[in-house]
Write a protein that holds these residues in place. Structure first.
Motif, short mmCIF file in Angstrom:
data_model
loop_
_atom_site.label_atom_id
_atom_site.label_comp_id
_atom_site.label_asym_id
_atom_site.label_seq_id
_atom_site.Cartn_x
_atom_site.Cartn_y
_atom_site.Cartn_z
N ALA A 1 4.73 26.52 -8.57
CA ALA A 1 4.43 26.00 -9.91
C ALA A 1 5.11 26.85 -10.98
O ALA A 1 5.69 26.31 -11.94
CB ALA A 1 2.92 25.97 -10.13
N LEU A 2 5.06 28.16 -10.82
CA LEU A 2 5.73 29.04 -11.78
C LEU A 2 7.24 28.83 -11.75
O LEU A 2 7.89 28.77 -12.80
CB LEU A 2 5.40 30.51 -11.47
CG LEU A 2 3.96 30.97 -11.71
CD1 LEU A 2 3.80 32.42 -11.28
CD2 LEU A 2 3.56 30.83 -13.17
N ALA A 3 7.79 28.72 -10.53
CA ALA A 3 9.24 28.61 -10.40
C ALA A 3 9.76 27.27 -10.92
O ALA A 3 10.87 27.20 -11.45
CB ALA A 3 9.64 28.79 -8.94
N SER A 4 8.97 26.20 -10.78
CA SER A 4 9.43 24.87 -11.18
C SER A 4 9.13 24.55 -12.64
O SER A 4 9.55 23.50 -13.13
CB SER A 4 8.79 23.81 -10.28
OG SER A 4 7.37 23.84 -10.40
N SER A 5 8.41 25.41 -13.33
CA SER A 5 8.08 25.15 -14.73
C SER A 5 9.34 25.15 -15.59
O SER A 5 10.20 26.02 -15.45
CB SER A 5 7.09 26.21 -15.25
OG SER A 5 6.88 26.05 -16.64
N THR A 6 9.47 24.16 -16.47
CA THR A 6 10.61 24.11 -17.38
C THR A 6 10.47 25.13 -18.50
O THR A 6 11.46 25.50 -19.14
CB THR A 6 10.76 22.71 -17.99
OG1 THR A 6 9.53 22.33 -18.62
CG2 THR A 6 11.08 21.69 -16.90
N ASN A 7 9.25 25.58 -18.76
CA ASN A 7 9.04 26.64 -19.74
C ASN A 7 9.37 27.99 -19.11
O ASN A 7 9.27 28.17 -17.90
CB ASN A 7 7.60 26.65 -20.24
CG ASN A 7 7.27 25.41 -21.06
OD1 ASN A 7 8.12 24.86 -21.73
ND2 ASN A 7 6.03 24.96 -20.99
N GLY A 8 9.73 28.94 -19.93
CA GLY A 8 9.99 30.27 -19.44
C GLY A 8 8.69 31.03 -19.24
O GLY A 8 7.83 31.03 -20.13
N ILE A 9 8.51 31.63 -18.09
CA ILE A 9 7.31 32.41 -17.78
C ILE A 9 7.73 33.83 -17.46
O ILE A 9 8.59 34.06 -16.61
CB ILE A 9 6.53 31.79 -16.62
CG1 ILE A 9 6.07 30.37 -16.99
CG2 ILE A 9 5.32 32.65 -16.25
CD1 ILE A 9 5.34 29.64 -15.88
N LEU A 10 7.11 34.76 -18.15
CA LEU A 10 7.46 36.17 -18.02
C LEU A 10 6.19 36.97 -17.73
O LEU A 10 5.17 36.77 -18.37
CB LEU A 10 8.09 36.67 -19.33
CG LEU A 10 8.91 37.95 -19.27
CD1 LEU A 10 10.17 37.73 -18.44
CD2 LEU A 10 9.29 38.38 -20.68
N ILE A 11 6.27 37.86 -16.75
CA ILE A 11 5.14 38.75 -16.43
C ILE A 11 5.63 40.19 -16.58
O ILE A 11 6.66 40.56 -16.01
CB ILE A 11 4.62 38.50 -15.01
CG1 ILE A 11 4.09 37.07 -14.88
CG2 ILE A 11 3.52 39.49 -14.66
CD1 ILE A 11 3.61 36.71 -13.49
N ALA A 12 4.91 40.96 -17.38
CA ALA A 12 5.28 42.35 -17.63
C ALA A 12 4.07 43.24 -17.40
O ALA A 12 2.92 42.79 -17.45
CB ALA A 12 5.78 42.51 -19.07
N ASP A 13 4.34 44.52 -17.12
CA ASP A 13 3.23 45.45 -16.97
C ASP A 13 2.69 45.81 -18.36
O ASP A 13 3.17 45.32 -19.38
CB ASP A 13 3.64 46.68 -16.17
CG ASP A 13 4.74 47.50 -16.86
OD1 ASP A 13 4.90 47.37 -18.08
OD2 ASP A 13 5.42 48.27 -16.17
N LEU A 14 1.69 46.67 -18.39
CA LEU A 14 1.02 46.96 -19.66
C LEU A 14 1.89 47.77 -20.61
O LEU A 14 1.56 47.89 -21.79
CB LEU A 14 -0.29 47.71 -19.38
CG LEU A 14 -1.31 46.94 -18.53
CD1 LEU A 14 -2.57 47.77 -18.31
CD2 LEU A 14 -1.66 45.61 -19.16
N THR A 15 3.00 48.30 -20.13
CA THR A 15 3.94 49.01 -21.01
C THR A 15 5.01 48.08 -21.57
O THR A 15 5.81 48.49 -22.40
CB THR A 15 4.62 50.16 -20.26
OG1 THR A 15 5.47 49.63 -19.24
CG2 THR A 15 3.59 51.09 -19.65
N GLY A 16 5.02 46.81 -21.09
CA GLY A 16 6.02 45.86 -21.55
C GLY A 16 7.23 45.74 -20.64
O GLY A 16 8.16 45.00 -20.95
#
Length: 378
Positions: free
Chosen positions: A168-183
């Motif tokens: 689901a994350l990979a096929s999303s047309t929107n950009g999805i970004l996951i970062a740690d608590l430092t950015g």
């Protein structure tokens, strides 16, 4: 000891039957009891583990011993299992593959172990996916296989759910970004990679999310806001890999564990450039429409001024042609009146669209109707 003098027959007899001070029975019985107690404790420990443990004759494939968890898992008694070849417990479609797998590992060193996934069949016929770890051992010159089987039903279910979420994350047309608590970036889906003009997601790992904003301070502000308020929705300017700015909408939240502690930051990025450009064009069109309406109103007054002069002179002329001049002048005035009404209604439409947006349906009275207007007296 060989140096000790031999015991006489009576003394030796007393030692054997346990009557003498140096009785063999008295010397070895406590140690035997200790060993038996140790074995009982070990057996109880094996029976308490959740893993099913099977001791298999390597030559015949029959079960030599099992722990209690094996019977509980498969629904058989210990006695039933000890009369069942282990291969009969393997799912029918996997028997040949499992037997071949065992044969291929027969030449492994004694201390090595091997692992495979196989389904074992319970008494009710239910196939239970198991992770089977096995190794060869020798007892009294005979080869055995010790197989430890762990039920991985929950693990496989969790893996399937994880794959669905990853898809689901990979096929999303929107950009999805996951970062740690430092950015620092931990994951970017293909939508984000493509949106920001990168060739592969691996190039983003470890970079700070502030690098994806035209103004790095905005990226820092987003991260700080998320850590304080847990959620954010903001429109700003993104920065592609080639340095080109574009309009984005960023919505994000902080992912927490069951205890409510923050784990990471997740951002969902939408490219809103087309919407922003369209809105700008609408604003410019509304502004130009307002200017046109004002110009049309002024032009109407400019036309009426010389028209009144013409009417005045025509009324002073005593000639049949003067009536035709007056009739045509009235027609011109009527057309200008219609235009005035259309301009007023156009202004109302413009105000309505500004208040309600283009998708709203304006009320019927403000539709522009010019040609159908009834002639009125001057």
């Amino acid at each position: 000891m060989r140096s000790d003098p031999p015991d006489d027959p009576d003394t030796l007899r007393e030692k054997i039957i346990g009557l003498g001070e140096a009785s063999l029975h008295k010397s070895y019985y406590p140690e035997l009891q200790s060993r038996l107690a140790e074995l009982e404790r070990f057996r109880a420990l094996l029976d308490q583990t959740h893993d099913a443990i099977f001791l298999i004759h390597a030559e015949t494939g029959n079960l030599a011993d099992v722990n209690a968890s094996a019977g509980m898992c498969l629904g058989y008694s210990r006695e039933e299992l000890l009369t069942t070849p282990f291969l009969n417990l393997v799912a029918p479609q996997q028997k040949a593959g499992f037997a071949e797998f065992v044969r291929m590992n027969c030449d492994q060193p004694p201390a090595s172990h091997w692992t495979c996934i196989a389904s074992l069949v319970s008494r009710e016929g239910r196939e239970i996916p198991m992770e089977v770890t096995a190794r060869f051992v020798a007892f009294d010159g005979e080869q055995y296989i010790v197989a430890i089987a762990r039920d991985i039903t929950d693990r496989l279910q969790a893996e399937r759910e994880l794959k669905i979420k990853e898809s689901a994350l990979a096929s999303s047309t929107n950009g999805i970004l996951i970062a740690d608590l430092t950015g620092a970036i931990m994951y970017a889906n293909p939508g984000f990679v493509s949106m920001f003009g990168y060739e592969r997601g691996g190039a983003l790992a470890g970079r700070n999310l502030a690098a994806f904003f035209a103004d790095p301070a905005v990226g820092e502000k987003v991260a700080d806001h998320l850590l304080k308020d847990r959620a954010i929705v903001e429109e700003t300017i993104g920065l592609q890999s080639g340095g080109a700015p574009f309009h984005i909408q960023v919505s994000g939240s902080v992912v927490q564990n069951d205890a409510g502690q923050p784990l990471c930051i997740m951002l969902i990025v939408m490219d809103i450039t087309e919407r922003v450009v369209t809105d700008q064009m609408k604003r410019e069109a509304y502004t130009q429409l307002g200017k046109n309406i004002e110009q049309f109103a002024i032009l109407g007054d400019h036309i009426r001024n010389p028209l009144q002069v013409i009417v005045g002179y025509a009324e002073m002329i005593d000639d049949p042609l003067a009536r035709k001049i007056l009739d045509q002048s009235n027609r011109i005035d009527e057309i200008i009146t219609r235009l005035d009404r259309g301009w007023i209604e156009s202004a109302n439409v413009r105000k309505f669209l500004r208040r309600h947006g283009d998708d709203a349906e304006p009320p019927a009275p403000i539709f522009v109707r010019i040609a159908a207007t009834k002639k009125e007296d001057p």
